[in-house]
Design a protein around this motif. Structure first.
Motif, short mmCIF file in Angstrom:
data_model
loop_
_atom_site.label_atom_id
_atom_site.label_comp_id
_atom_site.label_asym_id
_atom_site.label_seq_id
_atom_site.Cartn_x
_atom_site.Cartn_y
_atom_site.Cartn_z
N SER A 33 -20.86 34.46 15.25
CA SER A 33 -22.04 34.36 14.39
C SER A 33 -23.10 35.37 14.80
O SER A 33 -23.21 35.75 15.97
N VAL A 34 -23.90 35.80 13.83
CA VAL A 34 -24.98 36.77 14.04
C VAL A 34 -26.30 36.09 13.72
O VAL A 34 -26.44 35.42 12.69
N ASP A 35 -27.26 36.23 14.64
CA ASP A 35 -28.59 35.67 14.41
C ASP A 35 -29.28 36.46 13.30
O ASP A 35 -29.49 37.67 13.43
N ALA A 36 -29.64 35.78 12.21
CA ALA A 36 -30.23 36.47 11.07
C ALA A 36 -31.62 37.00 11.39
O ALA A 36 -32.07 37.98 10.77
N ALA A 37 -32.33 36.40 12.34
CA ALA A 37 -33.70 36.83 12.65
C ALA A 37 -33.71 38.05 13.56
O ALA A 37 -34.51 38.97 13.38
N THR A 38 -32.82 38.07 14.56
CA THR A 38 -32.83 39.16 15.55
C THR A 38 -31.66 40.12 15.39
O THR A 38 -31.63 41.16 16.05
N HIS A 39 -30.70 39.78 14.55
CA HIS A 39 -29.50 40.62 14.34
C HIS A 39 -28.78 40.88 15.66
O HIS A 39 -28.39 42.01 15.96
N THR A 40 -28.62 39.82 16.43
CA THR A 40 -27.92 39.91 17.70
C THR A 40 -26.76 38.93 17.70
O THR A 40 -26.73 37.96 16.95
N MET A 41 -25.80 39.21 18.60
CA MET A 41 -24.66 38.34 18.80
C MET A 41 -24.64 37.89 20.26
O MET A 41 -24.96 38.68 21.16
N GLU A 42 -24.27 36.65 20.47
CA GLU A 42 -24.30 36.09 21.82
C GLU A 42 -22.98 36.39 22.54
O GLU A 42 -21.90 36.12 22.03
N LEU A 43 -23.12 36.95 23.75
CA LEU A 43 -21.97 37.25 24.61
C LEU A 43 -22.04 36.34 25.82
O LEU A 43 -23.04 36.32 26.54
N ARG A 44 -20.98 35.58 26.03
CA ARG A 44 -20.92 34.64 27.15
C ARG A 44 -19.88 35.11 28.16
O ARG A 44 -18.74 35.42 27.78
N LEU A 45 -20.28 35.17 29.42
CA LEU A 45 -19.39 35.59 30.50
C LEU A 45 -19.42 34.51 31.58
O LEU A 45 -20.47 34.23 32.16
#
Length: 367
Positions: free
Chosen positions: A252-264
């Motif tokens: 999913s892409v955050d519509a407000a910030t246009h970022t994607m969450e990367l989990r490591l």
């Protein structure tokens, strides 16, 4: 006079010969006293073109333990920072009202049990009288109805008693799993209400780093991309880069910030890390295989890497022992760069092709 000049020349040549002999002997003794040291020839290797993104440490399993019943908090068994085991008592809520309700349910159950016993005996008598044709069918049906009603009331009372006992057990809050108490916002005497948070618990054995990457950077990730984690707040200030055990990019892409969450996921056994700590995620692409010693120009992307065990750190000084042509170690200051596993990048103070001592303690004993 010619004899005196000949004697002088002979004496001069003899002194030069003795001096050369002493010099060769001293050099041989020096070489004999210099033991062979374990060394490593430094060669330029492939460098990683990387970018960093701010991140935060999170717990894979974190729970906000809330109250399920109402009542005053009577006792706190833990405090923030405590490690708890599964099933350990965390706090106790005043259960006097619940205990009295359970006692009342028990008493009422005893009364209904007696009523059921009486209804059973009465139904048995009515059945016997009906067989002897002393009563009508209507009288028998009424006795049977009374017996079944008593049975139903008894079952309902037993269910109510079980609920009362369950409610009493909810006044003792236990840990759902082994973990660490991260937050305890309540105190003794506070009122617990259903749904009110009592404490926060997390599992320290399962931690991860979460970073929000711009959409362009997230979609550019490839299977061969090199990912690393840096946590500047680790004890000792060591900024070593850790290799994640699991990588997950949320679709999913955050519509407000246009970022994607990367989990490591962090590897197991990393001490001193807790949720909320600042971290960095390094994302890089490998430029190629290891380069040859001749291809060491800055534009080639080559880097010099040395084992971490070969370095000497004294206060603000970073140095290592460089072996000369005779194998003699010379201490040299260097400027270090990134750390990857057990190797460290040398930015300046060392050239490709030079040989270094891998055991600085042994090299320090050589004079």
């Amino acid at each position: 006079m010619s004899h005196s000049r000949y004697a002088s020349n002979f004496l001069h040549r003899m002194l030069l010969g003795l001096a050369l002999l002493f010099a060769m002997t001293a050099q041989a003794q020096t070489q004999a006293q210099t033991p062979a040291l374990a060394g490593l020839t430094v060669q330029p290797a492939a460098k990683l073109q990387s970018a960093s993104f701010d991140a935060v440490v999170e717990a894979v399993r974190q729970t906000v333990v809330a109250a399920q019943v109402s009542g005053a908090i009577q006792q706190l068994e833990v405090k923030a920072g405590d490690r708890v085991k599964v099933g350990q008592v965390l706090l106790r809520i005043d259960d006097r009202a619940a205990a009295q309700t359970a006692d009342a349910a028990v008493a009422q159950g005893e009364a209904l049990r007696a009523a059921l016993h009486l209804a059973t005996r009465e139904f048995e008598r009515q059945q016997l009288l009906f067989k002897q044709q002393f009563i009508s069918q209507a009288a028998l049906d009424q006795a049977e109805s009374q017996f079944k009603a008593s049975q139903a009331q008894m079952k309902a009372q037993l269910a109510q008693l079980a609920v009362a006992r369950t409610q009493t057990g909810l006044h003792v809050v236990r840990s759902p799993y082994a973990g660490v108490v991260a937050e305890l916002p309540v105190a003794v005497g506070d009122m617990a209400l259903p749904g009110r948070p009592l404490l926060t618990l997390y599992d320290p054995a399962a931690l991860r780093v979460s970073a929000h990457l711009p959409q362009s950077a997230a979609t550019a990730l490839r299977p061969d991309s090199v990912l690393a984690i840096e946590i500047p707040g680790l004890p000792g200030g060591a900024k070593q880069r850790l290799t994640p055990s699991l990588v997950q990019l949320l679709p999913s892409v955050d519509a407000a910030t246009h970022t994607m969450e990367l989990r490591l996921d962090l590897p197991a056994g990393i001490g001193g890390v807790s949720p909320g700590m600042f971290a960095r995620v390094w994302v890089g692409d490998r430029l190629g295989a290891e380069l040859s010693a001749s291809d060491s120009s800055p534009s080639s992307g080559a880097a010099l890497w040395v084992p971490r065990t070969a370095l000497i750190r004294r206060a603000e000084l970073d140095a290592l022992y460089v072996l000369d042509k005779t194998g003699k170690p010379l201490l040299r200051q260097v400027r270090l760069g990134a750390t990857q596993g057990e190797r460290v990048e040398v930015l300046s103070g060392l050239s490709a092709g030079e040989r270094i001592a891998t055991d600085p303690a042994a090299a320090a004993r050589v004079r």
